[in-house]
Enzyme design. Structure first.
Site, short mmCIF file in Angstrom:
data_model
loop_
_atom_site.label_atom_id
_atom_site.label_comp_id
_atom_site.label_asym_id
_atom_site.label_seq_id
_atom_site.Cartn_x
_atom_site.Cartn_y
_atom_site.Cartn_z
N ALA A 10 0.83 -1.22 0.00
CA ALA A 10 0.00 0.00 0.00
C ALA A 10 0.86 1.26 0.00
CB ALA A 10 -0.92 -0.01 1.22
N ARG A 16 -1.63 6.87 -11.86
CA ARG A 16 -2.66 6.79 -12.89
C ARG A 16 -4.03 7.26 -12.40
NH1 ARG A 16 -0.89 0.68 -14.23
NH2 ARG A 16 -0.04 0.92 -12.13
N ASN A 170 -1.72 -12.35 -13.88
CA ASN A 170 -1.34 -12.35 -12.47
C ASN A 170 -2.27 -11.38 -11.74
OD1 ASN A 170 0.01 -12.10 -10.01
ND2 ASN A 170 1.49 -10.62 -10.84
N LYS A 351 -31.60 19.01 15.03
CA LYS A 351 -30.15 18.96 15.26
C LYS A 351 -29.87 18.77 16.75
CE LYS A 351 -27.33 21.70 16.80
NZ LYS A 351 -26.56 22.85 17.27
C1 UD1 Z 1 0.88 -5.42 -10.40
C2 UD1 Z 1 1.74 -6.61 -10.90
C3 UD1 Z 1 1.05 -7.23 -12.12
C4 UD1 Z 1 -0.36 -7.66 -11.74
C5 UD1 Z 1 -1.18 -6.48 -11.13
C6 UD1 Z 1 -2.47 -6.98 -10.54
C7 UD1 Z 1 4.05 -5.99 -10.43
C8 UD1 Z 1 5.33 -5.51 -10.96
N1 UD1 Z 1 3.04 -6.12 -11.27
O1 UD1 Z 1 0.87 -4.43 -11.42
O2 UD1 Z 1 1.78 -8.36 -12.55
O3 UD1 Z 1 -1.03 -8.15 -12.88
O4 UD1 Z 1 -0.43 -5.87 -10.06
O5 UD1 Z 1 -3.27 -5.92 -10.11
O6 UD1 Z 1 3.98 -6.29 -9.25
N2 UD1 Z 1 3.30 -0.71 -4.41
C9 UD1 Z 1 4.09 -0.45 -3.33
N3 UD1 Z 1 5.35 -0.02 -3.55
C10 UD1 Z 1 5.88 0.11 -4.79
C11 UD1 Z 1 5.05 -0.17 -5.89
C12 UD1 Z 1 3.77 -0.58 -5.68
O7 UD1 Z 1 3.66 -0.58 -2.18
O8 UD1 Z 1 7.06 0.50 -4.88
C13 UD1 Z 1 1.91 -1.15 -4.16
C14 UD1 Z 1 0.86 -0.21 -4.73
O9 UD1 Z 1 0.45 0.72 -3.76
C15 UD1 Z 1 -0.27 -1.16 -5.13
C16 UD1 Z 1 0.43 -2.49 -5.37
O10 UD1 Z 1 1.73 -2.39 -4.81
O11 UD1 Z 1 -1.20 -1.31 -4.08
C17 UD1 Z 1 0.53 -2.84 -6.84
O12 UD1 Z 1 1.22 -1.79 -7.52
P1 UD1 Z 1 0.73 -1.25 -8.91
O13 UD1 Z 1 1.65 -0.16 -9.31
O14 UD1 Z 1 -0.71 -1.02 -8.90
O15 UD1 Z 1 1.06 -2.52 -9.84
P2 UD1 Z 1 0.33 -2.92 -11.20
O16 UD1 Z 1 0.89 -2.10 -12.30
O17 UD1 Z 1 -1.12 -2.91 -11.02
MG MG Z 2 -2.35 -2.16 -9.57
#
Ligand code: UD1
Ligand code: MG
Length: 457
Positions: A10, A16, A170, A351
């Site tokens: 998190a 995005r 995934n 109220k």
């Molecule tokens: C990720 C997966 C992808 C999968 C998808 C499913 C990776 C590289 N990719 O992509 O294979 O299909 O989720 O929804 O893992 N986060 C951190 N620290 C970071 C980066 C991210 O805590 O440095 C957390 C984000 O807050 C988020 C989660 O990890 O809750 C996933 O990150 P996000 O950037 O959404 O990954 P996706 O591009 O969705």
């Molecule tokens: Mg994601």
């Protein structure tokens, strides 16, 4: 069953989303995404839940409180780097660790339980929760070898045109043998399209070490939706809304138009209550049985007992007892308690007041900072004058009082039990019980006034 741990990711900003609000705090059906995930994980038997925080760390902590432990990811270098931050808390422990993304708010505890069980049954080092989808755009794709075994995961941005055609994705939820996970994380590199440390790369690393890597395919694509932008957020809202409404209907609640009814994730409603269209019920609202709510009503953090009707009205942070009629067009503001058999009618605002049982405030009134007894009748257009510009004062109306129409009760003031207040009065002094109080100018009739006026012309 082995020891079980959970890591919830998190820390990301959620670029995005194009938002000031950190991604995992965006609400779905009124509850932040990460809270949905924590609530589902908490239903499993887990020894430790570690949430990785970074962007908006304090706000995420304020949301989740002490229900989880935290590890700080100061720089967001990718999902593998995020998991690495739980190292101090978890790395020496034997057991299985589930990793869940904080942006998959629809994931259910049953599915996570099934994933754990599959992982343990297969004696795997890693098990990925995967799903088949028609629209894999944006997700990591699952690459299997000729025997159908999982080889690795390739991210959208690193995938070849051929790999992009793969529709098994995934979901971002995995089980790992805990010690193997932390050992493998050391080997993850950031040589990829995004220069990030990808958690899915652990799969290939474990595979190359000859360890058992499996996939557990879930049927329910909707449950695995990852929310990266506002389009997916609206989709998650739709799916969650449908899920919540269906669960109420299964419990015996009638929802006339589910597509137009918005019920928060933590709302409780008892059977045979009917919810009419355009109604929004949020927070920790609890509604009893045989009630009617709506159309077009808004209830937030309220308790409503049995057989009460709320029509076209707004009720916030208040308690409404049984067999009460609210509305149409009432506004019940916080800290109000309405007892049994009360009627609050059109264009009435309450109220921080308590209204005793059997009392009626049927039309066009403002009752604020008041204690109203039982069986009181408050006439149309009556007002508690509770505010002098600096302070608020209490109005006390004892049992069985009758307040005539268009009365001002200038607080602090008490109307004694059973007293009458004449219509049009502005009451500034206490009224003794059983008295009649009249506080208005005497009426003067000027006979033949019009003729005299005309004669002057
Ligand atoms: C990720 C997966 C992808 C999968 C998808 C499913 C990776 C590289 N990719 O992509 O294979 O299909 O989720 O929804 O893992 N986060 C951190 N620290 C970071 C980066 C991210 O805590 O440095 C957390 C984000 O807050 C988020 C989660 O990890 O809750 C996933 O990150 P996000 O950037 O959404 O990954 P996706 O591009 O969705
Ligand atoms: Mg994601």
């Amino acid at each position: 069953m082995s020891n079980r741990y959970a890591i919830i990711l998190a820390a990301g900003q959620g670029t995005r989303m194009k938002s000031k609000l950190y991604k995992v705090l965006h609400p779905v059906c009124g509850k932040p995404m990460v809270q949905h995930v924590v609530d589902q994980v908490s239903q499993l038997k887990i020894n430790k839940i570690v949430t990785i925080i970074g962007h908006g760390a304090e706000k995420v902590k304020a949301q989740l409180g002490e229900s989880v432990e935290y590890a700080l990811q100061e720089e967001q270098l990718g999902t593998a780097h995020a998991v690495m931050q739980a190292k101090e808390i978890l790395k020496d422990r034997d057991g299985v660790t589930i990793v869940v993304c904080g942006d998959t708010p629809l994931i259910k505890s049953e599915t996570m339980e099934a994933l754990f069980n599959h992982h343990e049954k297969m004696s795997a080092s890693a098990t990925i929760l995967t799903v088949l989808t028609k629209d894999p755009e944006g997700y990591g794709r699952v690459i299997r070898n000729s025997e159908g075994l999982v080889e690795r995961i390739v991210e959208q941005k690193d995938a070849t045109i051929e790999e992009q055609k793969i529709n098994e994705i995934n979901t971002g939820t995995y089980c790992f043998d805990n010690k193997s996970l932390f050992a493998a994380l050391n080997e993850v590199s950031n040589e990829n399209a995004q220069s990030e440390y990808y958690l899915p790369d652990v799969i290939e690393i474990l595979r190359q070490q000859g360890k058992v890597v499996t996939a557990f395919q879930t049927e329910d694509y909707e449950e695995t939706l990852g929310v990266n932008d506002r389009i997916a957020l609206a989709e998650a809202e739709r799916i969650m809304k449908e899920r919540i409404n269906k669960s109420h209907m299964k419990n015996g609640v009638t929802i006339i138009d589910p597509a137009n009814t918005y019920i928060g994730a933590d709302v409780k409603i008892a059977s045979d209550t009917v919810i009419y269209p355009g109604t929004i019920i949020s927070g920790h609202t609890e509604i009893g049985q045989d009630c009617e709510v709506g159309p077009n009503s808004e209830l937030k953090d309220c308790i409503i007992k049995d057989r009460t009707v709320v029509r076209q009205s707004v009720v916030h942070e208040s308690t409404i007892a049984s067999e009460v009629k609210i509305g149409p067009f009432s506004h019940i503001r916080p800290q109000t308690i309405v007892h049994d058999h009360v009627k609050v009618g059109n264009f009435v605002e309450l109220k921080k007041s308590s209204i005793g049982s059997g009392s009626k405030i049927s039309h066009l009134s403002y009752i604020g900072d008041a204690e109203v007894g039982d069986n009181v009748n408050i006439g149309c257009g009556s007002i508690t004058v509770n505010y002098d510009g600096k302070n608020k004062y209490l109005t006390k109306i004892e049992d069985e009082v009758f307040i005539g129409c268009n009365t001002n009760l200038v607080a602090p003031v008490t109307i004694g039990k059973g007293a009458y207040v004449a219509a049009g009065s502005t009451i500034t002094k206490d009224v003794p019980s059983e008295a009649l109080s009249i506080a208005r100018a005497h009426q003067v009739n000027k006979d033949h006034y019009v003729q005299k006026l005309n004669a002057k012309k």
